[in-house]
Design an enzyme around this catalytic site. Sequence first.
Site, PDB file in Angstrom:
ATOM      1  N   GLY A   1       0.800  -1.213   0.000  1.00  0.00           N
ATOM      2  CA  GLY A   1       0.000   0.000   0.000  1.00  0.00           C
ATOM      3  C   GLY A   1       0.835   1.266   0.000  1.00  0.00           C
TER       4      GLY A   1
ATOM      5  N   ASP B   1      -5.455  -7.535  -7.553  1.00  0.00           N
ATOM      6  CA  ASP B   1      -5.154  -7.558  -6.123  1.00  0.00           C
ATOM      7  C   ASP B   1      -3.937  -6.666  -5.886  1.00  0.00           C
ATOM      8  OD1 ASP B   1      -7.192  -9.394  -5.506  1.00  0.00           O
ATOM      9  OD2 ASP B   1      -5.913 -11.061  -6.150  1.00  0.00           O
ATOM     10  N   LEU B   2      -4.122  -5.549  -5.200  1.00  0.00           N
ATOM     11  CA  LEU B   2      -3.080  -4.541  -5.040  1.00  0.00           C
ATOM     12  C   LEU B   2      -1.814  -5.133  -4.425  1.00  0.00           C
ATOM     13  CD1 LEU B   2      -2.314  -1.529  -5.229  1.00  0.00           C
ATOM     14  CD2 LEU B   2      -3.211  -1.266  -2.897  1.00  0.00           C
ATOM     15  N   ASP B   3      -0.682  -4.952  -5.136  1.00  0.00           N
ATOM     16  CA  ASP B   3       0.640  -5.377  -4.656  1.00  0.00           C
ATOM     17  C   ASP B   3       0.713  -6.877  -4.394  1.00  0.00           C
ATOM     18  OD1 ASP B   3       1.412  -2.722  -4.776  1.00  0.00           O
ATOM     19  OD2 ASP B   3       0.958  -2.341  -2.666  1.00  0.00           O
ATOM     20  N   GLU B   4      -0.108  -7.656  -5.083  1.00  0.00           N
ATOM     21  CA  GLU B   4      -0.129  -9.108  -4.875  1.00  0.00           C
ATOM     22  C   GLU B   4       0.302  -9.880  -6.123  1.00  0.00           C
ATOM     23  OE1 GLU B   4      -0.756 -10.847  -2.204  1.00  0.00           O
ATOM     24  OE2 GLU B   4      -1.747  -9.487  -0.800  1.00  0.00           O
TER      25      GLU B   4
END
EC number: 3.5.1.10
Length: 282
Positions: free
Chosen positions: A199, A224-227
């Site tokens: 994040g 999926d954020l930063d995944e």
Amino acid sequence: MSQTYILTFSCPDRLGLVHAVSGFLLERGGNIEEAAQYNDHDTGLFFMRVQFSCDSLSAEELKAQIGTLGQTLQLQWSLHTQAQPVRTVIMVSKEGHCLNDLLFRRKSGLLPLDIRAIVSNHREFYQLAASYNVPFHHIPVTAATKEQAEAKQLEIIEAEGAELVVLARYMQILSDNMCQQLNGRAINIHHSFLPSFKGAKPYYQAHDRGVKLIGATAHYVTADLDEGPIIEQDVARVDHSRTVEDLTTLGRDTESQVLARAVKWHSEHRVLLNGHKTVIFR
């Protein structure tokens, strides 16, 4: 003249795969120059990258015949011409260290890229883009205009035939739709050693935790954020005396190097997706 190609594929593992592929190339006058393979025992999948030269068939003929082989062996494959640079669009916000590094490496012949455009939600780097003769597109993004802005961005990406989109510190969260449109061809640099400090403001998070190592992660973009699947990571050592500003400054060098390596491997077709992971033939 002999042309050099790169064939990459994955498929269910079975006996004789290497023999089948090498025999296929031999029958067509192909000379293997480099080959690497990996068997994932957890998934039962086999991965391979083969660089070969061939002067008896065109790229279109090779693709047609590999397609037939692919059906027999259940291959998920791609074929690329080594000499063809990867058409690329770079997206950036207000921090330009990664952008500047990529442009310089490309100009120096260190990255096999054809950088077609730079897209930014700010105006800061239009002069930098002009100095490298790369078109610069300023597309402001607000909560109210995000959908229209992304539509313009995608229009540029598709108009340029971009095979790769690099988020070089582009500090906007992409919508699920845009992530799907760019699936498998968008690389992001995150200024943290993921999965830690995901994040916003990871250096602030790292400083607050008193870490002794800071890092950077290059990964494929997913909804999926930063995944997304990780391509490359690196770290730099710090101590208690370092401020947030120190961590940020030190981290920029790590970010630039990590992103450059990830982009290089992708553009040399050395990265294969393996679910939420990657296989990298360096």
